[in-house]
Design a protein around this motif. Sequence first.
Motif, mmCIF file in Angstrom:
data_model
loop_
_atom_site.group_PDB
_atom_site.id
_atom_site.type_symbol
_atom_site.label_atom_id
_atom_site.label_comp_id
_atom_site.label_asym_id
_atom_site.label_seq_id
_atom_site.Cartn_x
_atom_site.Cartn_y
_atom_site.Cartn_z
ATOM 1 N N GLU A 107 -54.007 19.140 -33.151
ATOM 2 C CA GLU A 107 -55.069 18.235 -32.694
ATOM 3 C C GLU A 107 -56.247 18.948 -32.020
ATOM 4 N N THR A 108 -55.934 19.838 -31.072
ATOM 5 C CA THR A 108 -57.031 20.571 -30.421
ATOM 6 C C THR A 108 -56.943 22.062 -30.749
ATOM 7 N N ASP A 109 -56.287 22.360 -31.879
ATOM 8 C CA ASP A 109 -56.212 23.722 -32.389
ATOM 9 C C ASP A 109 -55.525 24.689 -31.414
ATOM 10 N N ARG A 110 -54.551 24.192 -30.670
ATOM 11 C CA ARG A 110 -53.821 25.075 -29.763
ATOM 12 C C ARG A 110 -52.964 26.048 -30.570
ATOM 13 N N PRO A 111 -53.109 27.341 -30.325
ATOM 14 C CA PRO A 111 -52.340 28.314 -31.102
ATOM 15 C C PRO A 111 -50.928 28.521 -30.539
ATOM 16 N N VAL A 112 -50.143 29.249 -31.285
ATOM 17 C CA VAL A 112 -48.834 29.719 -30.819
ATOM 18 C C VAL A 112 -49.044 30.602 -29.583
ATOM 19 N N LEU A 113 -48.178 30.447 -28.569
ATOM 20 C CA LEU A 113 -48.181 31.357 -27.430
ATOM 21 C C LEU A 113 -46.855 32.108 -27.442
ATOM 22 N N GLY A 114 -46.932 33.427 -27.418
ATOM 23 C CA GLY A 114 -45.719 34.237 -27.528
ATOM 24 C C GLY A 114 -45.195 34.658 -26.167
ATOM 25 N N GLU B 1 -68.137 24.504 -36.428
ATOM 26 C CA GLU B 1 -67.803 23.079 -36.412
ATOM 27 C C GLU B 1 -66.407 22.780 -35.839
ATOM 28 N N LEU B 2 -65.387 23.467 -36.372
ATOM 29 C CA LEU B 2 -64.004 23.184 -35.964
ATOM 30 C C LEU B 2 -63.824 23.389 -34.453
ATOM 31 N N CYS B 3 -64.346 24.482 -33.947
ATOM 32 C CA CYS B 3 -64.199 24.780 -32.515
ATOM 33 C C CYS B 3 -64.969 23.761 -31.696
ATOM 34 N N ASP B 4 -66.169 23.445 -32.128
ATOM 35 C CA ASP B 4 -67.007 22.471 -31.422
ATOM 36 C C ASP B 4 -66.255 21.142 -31.281
ATOM 37 N N ARG B 5 -65.646 20.705 -32.366
ATOM 38 C CA ARG B 5 -64.925 19.425 -32.373
ATOM 39 C C ARG B 5 -63.694 19.475 -31.456
ATOM 40 N N CYS B 6 -62.923 20.551 -31.585
ATOM 41 C CA CYS B 6 -61.681 20.653 -30.809
ATOM 42 C C CYS B 6 -61.951 20.861 -29.318
ATOM 43 N N ILE B 7 -62.995 21.602 -28.999
ATOM 44 C CA ILE B 7 -63.345 21.817 -27.583
ATOM 45 C C ILE B 7 -63.650 20.470 -26.933
#
Length: 242
Positions: free
Chosen positions: A18-25, A117-123
């Motif tokens: 949804e907000t492009d949260r990545p995997v955290l290791g 675009e993608l970052c703008d939207r998710c931010i």
Amino acid sequence: MELKKISDRIYYLTAEEETDRPVLGYVKGNKYSLAIDAGNSAKHVEKFYFELHKANLKLPDYTVITHWHWDHTFGMHAAAGKTIAGHETNNKLKEVMTWKWSAADMKARLETGKDIELCDRCIKIEYPNREDIKVISADIEFKGSVTLALGGIHCEIMETKAPHSEDSVLIYIPEEKTIFIGDADCEDYYDNNGQYDKEKLQAFIELIKGIEFNTYVLGHDEPQTKHEVITYLADELRKLHR
Ligand SMILES: [Zn+2]
């Protein structure tokens, strides 16, 4: 998002679209533990630490960043312990620290191609109140590569040029035959219109082939085996040759 276990030493929090949260290791040494990437906000970090706590894992002593993109770095200010970034990533973070977050500023960056675009939207979804955005550079900066002895286990952290971003950093844990690559093997959405650069992809495949690993942990997907990733990337490379 849930915490998944790769081995007794290695865990990761799954990504969230949804907000492009990545995997955290998470790499657990006898003495120190290391997190990989800081996530996209303080809330993302809180979620990660909550899950670590539930699994009886201590907070990380270090958090290393795979590349400068917002989804991997905007949680840095909320990270426990010290943050580590490659020289190139830190330079870029120092630039992003000067960015302003009003609707007009964000729109201007889209128009000049500084942001996408993608970052703008998710931010906008992750931060209903964009006053909450805090960008910082890392406490520890390295050039080339650095090795951390975590106690009974090592992390080899190396800067590399990769298809996704010029400042990519890979984290390799030889004892566990595991590598975290962030988004390094993805297309470049900032400087190459979401396309692969043939030379960079080829060089990246060669680099990966030379590293001995069984588990390849990606920034926004399930981990893969070496065979799976090489097959996939070689296929993408073939498409570019056509
Ligand atoms: Zn990225």
